[in-house]
Design a protein around this motif. Sequence first.
Motif, PDB file in Angstrom:
ATOM      1  N   GLN A   1      38.097  37.411  40.909  1.00 29.38           N
ATOM      2  CA  GLN A   1      38.948  36.224  41.057  1.00 29.38           C
ATOM      3  C   GLN A   1      40.381  36.501  40.605  1.00 29.38           C
ATOM      4  N   LEU A   2      40.561  37.277  39.525  1.00 29.83           N
ATOM      5  CA  LEU A   2      41.910  37.621  39.076  1.00 29.83           C
ATOM      6  C   LEU A   2      42.640  38.453  40.126  1.00 29.83           C
ATOM      7  N   LEU A   3      41.959  39.446  40.677  1.00 25.05           N
ATOM      8  CA  LEU A   3      42.569  40.299  41.706  1.00 25.05           C
ATOM      9  C   LEU A   3      42.938  39.488  42.937  1.00 25.05           C
ATOM     10  N   LYS A   4      42.096  38.559  43.302  1.00 23.04           N
ATOM     11  CA  LYS A   4      42.390  37.688  44.439  1.00 23.04           C
ATOM     12  C   LYS A   4      43.616  36.827  44.161  1.00 23.04           C
ATOM     13  N   GLU A   5      43.712  36.315  42.938  1.00 19.02           N
ATOM     14  CA  GLU A   5      44.855  35.491  42.541  1.00 19.02           C
ATOM     15  C   GLU A   5      46.153  36.286  42.592  1.00 19.02           C
ATOM     16  N   TRP A   6      46.106  37.552  42.226  1.00 24.24           N
ATOM     17  CA  TRP A   6      47.317  38.378  42.202  1.00 24.24           C
ATOM     18  C   TRP A   6      47.696  38.891  43.591  1.00 24.24           C
ATOM     19  N   GLY A   7      46.830  38.774  44.564  1.00 15.30           N
ATOM     20  CA  GLY A   7      47.158  39.205  45.915  1.00 15.30           C
ATOM     21  C   GLY A   7      46.716  40.609  46.250  1.00 15.30           C
ATOM     22  N   CYS A   8      45.713  41.149  45.537  1.00 15.49           N
ATOM     23  CA  CYS A   8      45.178  42.473  45.855  1.00 15.49           C
ATOM     24  C   CYS A   8      44.575  42.437  47.262  1.00 15.49           C
ATOM     25  N   HIS A   9      44.859  43.471  48.063  1.00 15.88           N
ATOM     26  CA  HIS A   9      44.398  43.467  49.455  1.00 15.88           C
ATOM     27  C   HIS A   9      42.891  43.716  49.574  1.00 15.88           C
ATOM     28  N   PHE A  10      42.393  44.742  48.855  1.00 15.11           N
ATOM     29  CA  PHE A  10      40.997  45.157  49.032  1.00 15.11           C
ATOM     30  C   PHE A  10      40.369  45.452  47.682  1.00 15.11           C
ATOM     31  N   VAL A  11      39.055  45.333  47.623  1.00 17.59           N
ATOM     32  CA  VAL A  11      38.330  45.621  46.397  1.00 17.59           C
ATOM     33  C   VAL A  11      37.106  46.488  46.698  1.00 17.59           C
ATOM     34  N   GLN A  12      36.678  47.200  45.650  1.00 20.23           N
ATOM     35  CA  GLN A  12      35.552  48.126  45.758  1.00 20.23           C
ATOM     36  C   GLN A  12      34.862  48.167  44.405  1.00 20.23           C
ATOM     37  N   GLY A  13      33.549  48.145  44.386  1.00 21.58           N
ATOM     38  CA  GLY A  13      32.839  48.210  43.117  1.00 21.58           C
ATOM     39  C   GLY A  13      31.419  47.708  43.238  1.00 21.58           C
ATOM     40  N   HIS A  14      30.687  47.765  42.149  1.00 21.69           N
ATOM     41  CA  HIS A  14      29.273  47.409  42.167  1.00 21.69           C
ATOM     42  C   HIS A  14      29.048  45.933  42.488  1.00 21.69           C
ATOM     43  N   LEU A  15      30.010  45.070  42.178  1.00 22.50           N
ATOM     44  CA  LEU A  15      29.863  43.657  42.528  1.00 22.50           C
ATOM     45  C   LEU A  15      29.744  43.481  44.034  1.00 22.50           C
ATOM     46  N   LEU A  16      30.425  44.347  44.780  1.00 21.33           N
ATOM     47  CA  LEU A  16      30.519  44.207  46.229  1.00 21.33           C
ATOM     48  C   LEU A  16      29.537  45.086  46.979  1.00 21.33           C
ATOM     49  N   GLY A  17      29.007  46.079  46.313  1.00 22.35           N
ATOM     50  CA  GLY A  17      28.043  46.947  46.976  1.00 22.35           C
ATOM     51  C   GLY A  17      27.928  48.284  46.282  1.00 22.35           C
ATOM     52  N   GLU A  18      26.701  48.719  46.027  1.00 20.08           N
ATOM     53  CA  GLU A  18      26.446  50.027  45.431  1.00 20.08           C
ATOM     54  C   GLU A  18      26.638  51.127  46.480  1.00 20.08           C
TER      55      GLU A  18
END
Length: 432
Positions: A395-412
């Motif tokens: 949620q913090l990254l989304k608030e700051w305007g980060c384009h893309f994310v990667q990590g265990h929350l999104l997929g192993e």
Amino acid sequence: MESAIDALGRMGACVKLNLAINHNQATGKRLLIALIDLDRFYRVNETKGTEFGNFVLSVASKRLRDTASHMSGSPQAVMKRMEGNTFLAIVPVDESASHHFSMVERLKNAAERPVQDGAEELYLTASIGATVYPQDGRSGEELLCRAESALYQVKEHGGNRALFYNTEHSSKLDRKLMLETGIRPALATGQLHLLYQPIVAMEDGVLRGYEALLRWDHPQLGSISPHEFIPVAEHNGLIVPIGEWVLREACRVLSHAGNQGLVMSLNISTVQLLSPGFAATVLNTLAEFQIPPASLELEITESVVCRSFELAVAVLSRLRAAGVRIALDNFGVGYSSYHTLRQLPFQCLKIDKDFVSQIDLLGAEYHIVESVVKLTRKLGMEVIAKGVEYEAQYQLLKEWGCHFVQGHLLGEPTPLEVKHESRIENGFCIQA
């Protein structure tokens, strides 16, 4: 491990060690065995000539011999120059461990005392691998091998220190030797494989693509981290064929996924990038599998560029001009800087997971990552945050305007043949 002593020198050293062991069995004393190596001594011969180099070695030999005799107070102390710039000390000692350390430090100081060179003084540093009889071994060969093991550990970490042998070092060395011998057949026998971790757009939750992650399942050691085996592959020259296999396998998988506009990200090592024909290999592989260049993203770290800046720029610029995407990986660690971003053809910046993993704690990382995201956007580059594990981070990254994310929350990281479109719902990667 490459031995610091040749076969003839080893034989002579073992003879002296066994004689010292036989003598000390009667006295009940221990023996301190130390291999002393003058660091980067080749520079002395290159700059001052071999005649002066031999003079320096003779001075060092006398100083070490005098120090060993004085420390032990016994004529039984032995100081032997091996080949090159390595010396062997065999010194009778008492049972005090602190005394052992003190004696090794005195040997190191003796080896490092400046040598007069006309009006100037030459300063050297020394590396020492030490072991103690009988606790570390009962034969000359065993003790010599263990002193070499300790010296190897010192050299591997930059030299200029002393280290006593212990079983942990031996275990690490045995493991490294297993990796060095095992990595050569690993590719041919199918021990290497790729896992794929999804990278997702924050704006709409659409799957951007995957990062291909190399893994090694060793038959005896189990799963080996790439942080451990990639340096081994770089050292023995196998990283180039392994890298080519990774490129082909990732492109094969991507081609089976169909034309979905997915981006496949690959980590590229220094040796790969700077190897002859790297750019041609990449472009030829893309053409073979009929993959648009924009569907491939090469991730490099800034240390790669620092090795050979001009050549790296030339290779990356050629690939970028052909349409291949270039990303700066692990931003925030090492020597990462915006100066590099301005000079190299990067389209994307990946923030290191060590920073991202702390942003929900509202400490320094919170402000650093927020600033990096916003500044990177102003530079017109894409930004990917790695290591997202919790909803609060997302949620913090989304608030700051980060384009893309990667990590265990999104997929192993998982095996992948053909994946279809996925979206993010409530912070989780959902396969369609």
